[in-house]
Design an enzyme around this catalytic site. Structure first.
Site, short mmCIF file in Angstrom:
data_model
loop_
_atom_site.label_atom_id
_atom_site.label_comp_id
_atom_site.label_asym_id
_atom_site.label_seq_id
_atom_site.Cartn_x
_atom_site.Cartn_y
_atom_site.Cartn_z
N ARG A 230 10.31 -1.79 13.79
CA ARG A 230 8.99 -2.27 13.68
C ARG A 230 8.26 -2.55 15.13
NH1 ARG A 230 9.41 -0.47 9.40
NH2 ARG A 230 8.86 -1.48 7.21
N GLU A 258 -0.49 -0.97 15.59
CA GLU A 258 -0.09 0.11 14.65
C GLU A 258 -1.27 0.32 13.62
OE1 GLU A 258 3.39 1.78 11.63
OE2 GLU A 258 4.26 1.37 13.93
N HIS A 277 5.25 6.56 13.06
CA HIS A 277 5.87 5.96 12.18
C HIS A 277 6.26 6.86 10.89
CE1 HIS A 277 6.43 1.64 10.06
NE2 HIS A 277 7.14 2.60 9.71
#
Length: 318
Positions: A230, A258, A277
């Site tokens: 993450r 993000e 991602h």
């Protein structure tokens, strides 16, 4: 179980293969109106890649939900929902669902960064022939931070490439059939040995900012940081300082913030490869998601506890 138990699925039940007939299946993908009264829902499968707002929106009204099943390995996006879960309700993550796809991407990022593939892609439209001497993956020492299912799958894919060593790190030290797994407290002594560092750890309050200035400073010159965990596991400001100096390189599938906004300096940081991602979303996802849900729902219908429980309503995240 009784036939009055509603099961919310983000995909039509027919697409998931044979499911227990004693349950009532409703399709809700996180968009539009709810398919029924949320208070009747007993098993809620969180819509995939629809964001925290959609994931948590029905939970306040799901007063009788017993299982909340995510289709993600990490459950940090569900943290706002924990106080909404009824006492005893179980929050489950995706278990092994993303091991294959995420490990595959981690390997791809490593190979691309090591062998200069981004430079070749940029050179091709300009018809520029620019050979260069690049570092291999062979003979490198690779440190994996977060040696769970995904970390083990990454190791499986590294070994055929003749790496010199895989150094395994998890929250606690232990001995496995693969070899020793070091505790995270040993990182200061391990990082100087690693030419490639792969982050595959869940995001928790303990791992938030783990790869900060001190962590990065201990990596050797020219080392590659790969993040498939993450974004907030890495201190972005500290990473930018190392990238801008040219001392470290990075291959990032996740970032903080993000989505990475236009104009952010990470986009143009030297020696940096960014993917948006995409560790989980691939053709490997749906067959494995269907297999996961079939297994979890079979246990639910039989009155058995589900797998991959990470939190319980009324209790903190495990």
């Amino acid at each position: 179980m009784t036939t009055t138990a509603d099961i919310w699925l983000p995909y039509p039940a027919a697409e998931l293969g044979p499911l227990p007939e004693s349950l009532t299946y409703l399709h809700w993908d996180g968009r539009g109106d709810f398919p029924a009264d949320p208070a009747r829902c007993a098993f809620y499968t969180v819509p995939y890649l629809q964001g925290t707002e959609a994931a948590c929106r029905p939970l306040e009204r799901m007063t009788r939900v017993r299982v909340v099943q995510t289709l993600t390995a990490g459950v940090d996006h569900m943290l706002p929902a924990l106080p909404l879960l009824p006492p005893g309700a179980l929050l489950c993550n995706a278990g092994e669902l993303h091991n294959t796809s995420t490990a595959e991407l981690a390997l791809a990022l490593i190979l691309a960064a090591q062998r200069g593939i981004p430079d070749a892609v940029r050179a091709q439209p300009a018809e520029r022939w620019a050979p260069a001497f690049r570092p291999s993956l062979a003979d490198r020492r690779v440190l994996i931070v977060g040696f769970g299912g995904i970390g083990a799958a990454i190791e499986d894919r590294l070994l055929p490439f003749e790496v010199a060593e895989v150094i395994r790190v998890a929250s606690r030290a232990r001995t496995t059939a693969r070899g020793p797994v070091h505790g995270v407290d040993e990182l200061p002594g391990l990082l100087p040995r690693a030419e490639i560092v792969v982050l595959a750890t869940p995001l928790t309050e303990t791992t938030r900012g783990l790869a900060g200035a001190d962590f990065l400073a201990r990596m050797p010159d020219g080392a590659l940081l790969v993040n498939v965990a993450r974004g907030p596991v890495v201190d972005t400001k500290a990473l930018l300082a190392e990238l801008d100096s040219g001392r470290l390189r990075a291959a990032l599938d996740v970032t903080d913030p993000e989505p990475l906004p236009a104009g952010h300096p990470l986009w143009h940081a030297p020696g940096t490869l960014i993917t948006p991602h995409v560790g989980g979303p691939s053709t490997a996802f749906l067959p494995r998601a269907a297999r996961l849900l079939r297994g979890q729902l079979a246990r639910f219908a039989a009155g058995e506890p589900p797998q991959y429980v990470v939190a319980t309503g009324g209790a903190p995240l495990a």
